[in-house]
Design a protein around this motif. Sequence first.
Motif, mmCIF file in Angstrom:
data_model
loop_
_atom_site.group_PDB
_atom_site.id
_atom_site.type_symbol
_atom_site.label_atom_id
_atom_site.label_comp_id
_atom_site.label_asym_id
_atom_site.label_seq_id
_atom_site.Cartn_x
_atom_site.Cartn_y
_atom_site.Cartn_z
ATOM 1 N N GLY A 10 3.832 -7.498 -21.563
ATOM 2 C CA GLY A 10 3.810 -8.400 -21.034
ATOM 3 C C GLY A 10 4.411 -10.044 -22.139
ATOM 4 N N SER A 11 3.614 -9.889 -23.518
ATOM 5 C CA SER A 11 3.857 -10.833 -24.408
ATOM 6 C C SER A 11 3.297 -10.202 -25.396
ATOM 7 N N SER A 13 1.778 -11.449 -27.412
ATOM 8 C CA SER A 13 0.798 -11.806 -27.422
ATOM 9 C C SER A 13 -0.798 -11.612 -27.144
ATOM 10 N N ASP A 14 -0.070 -10.391 -26.206
ATOM 11 C CA ASP A 14 -1.667 -9.056 -25.437
ATOM 12 C C ASP A 14 -1.562 -8.157 -26.766
ATOM 13 N N ARG A 41 10.198 -12.745 -17.755
ATOM 14 C CA ARG A 41 11.188 -13.340 -18.594
ATOM 15 C C ARG A 41 12.291 -12.437 -19.598
ATOM 16 N N ALA A 64 0.446 -3.994 -19.808
ATOM 17 C CA ALA A 64 -0.646 -4.667 -20.048
ATOM 18 C C ALA A 64 -0.320 -5.868 -19.551
ATOM 19 N N ALA A 65 -0.653 -6.962 -18.761
ATOM 20 C CA ALA A 65 -0.177 -8.199 -18.920
ATOM 21 C C ALA A 65 -0.922 -9.227 -18.060
ATOM 22 N N GLY A 66 -0.906 -10.755 -18.886
ATOM 23 C CA GLY A 66 -2.078 -11.923 -18.612
ATOM 24 C C GLY A 66 -1.089 -12.455 -17.286
ATOM 25 N N ALA A 67 -1.953 -13.103 -16.740
ATOM 26 C CA ALA A 67 -1.860 -14.480 -15.681
ATOM 27 C C ALA A 67 -0.504 -13.900 -14.457
HETATM 28 C C1 RP5 Z 1 2.442 -12.805 -19.780
HETATM 29 O O1 RP5 Z 1 1.667 -14.441 -19.930
HETATM 30 C C2 RP5 Z 1 1.994 -12.068 -20.477
HETATM 31 O O2 RP5 Z 1 1.150 -10.957 -20.596
HETATM 32 C C3 RP5 Z 1 0.880 -12.996 -21.679
HETATM 33 O O3 RP5 Z 1 -0.738 -12.690 -20.737
HETATM 34 C C4 RP5 Z 1 0.833 -14.162 -21.168
HETATM 35 C C5 RP5 Z 1 1.179 -15.200 -21.752
HETATM 36 O O4 RP5 Z 1 2.685 -14.594 -21.998
HETATM 37 P P1 RP5 Z 1 2.593 -15.887 -23.620
HETATM 38 O O5 RP5 Z 1 3.229 -17.670 -23.777
HETATM 39 O O6 RP5 Z 1 1.836 -15.634 -24.420
HETATM 40 O O7 RP5 Z 1 3.827 -14.955 -24.160
HETATM 41 O O8 RP5 Z 1 3.250 -12.599 -18.770
#
Ligand code: RP5
Length: 166
Positions: A10-11, A13-14, A41, A64-67
């Motif tokens: 997702g980013s 940062s993952d 995004r 893989a993604a967070g939030a």
């Molecule tokens: C999610 O938001 C992404 O997978 C990541 O885990 C989280 C934060 O993303 P960034 O703001 O660090 O790009 O969509």
Amino acid sequence: MRNLIGVVLGSRSDLAALRPAVRVLDEFQVPYEVTVASAHRSPERAAAYARTARERGLKVIVAAAGAAAHLAGVLASHTTLPVVGLPLSGSPLGGVDALYATVQMPPGVPVATVGVDAAANAAFLALRILGSTDPGLAARLEANRQNLAAKVEEQARELAEGGWRR
Ligand code: RP5
């Protein structure tokens, strides 16, 4: 050799959370690719990736993604390839948000969700899917399975010999 597994983050940062998955895929020497596409995004990029995945030779997608982790679900909605969802912690809600967003898919659009931050298992599940039609890979997975059992035997032996006191 064409990539068989597509890993989508997702980013960027993952990336750190993904490392255990990459180690497993490298160990089993299955060709894979890693990219970034965000469900929120860059929804067009995510959709295009999933729509073209099969024709590009991919057999499984790991997302893989967070939030508010809708990436795996969005990818699964644009392809019939199996999608493994890897929910990540790191948000203020500690990954429960990502887990629920990833796992609770409507009937007909499944995401095979592994545990929060369970990156190695995401890779192993992708390998098992490939192994269902690849006898060589299945044999390597079986050897790995037996190795895990042998380690438990070793631990049990050590404890039986009084190791639990130490
Ligand atoms: C999610 O938001 C992404 O997978 C990541 O885990 C989280 C934060 O993303 P960034 O703001 O660090 O790009 O969509």
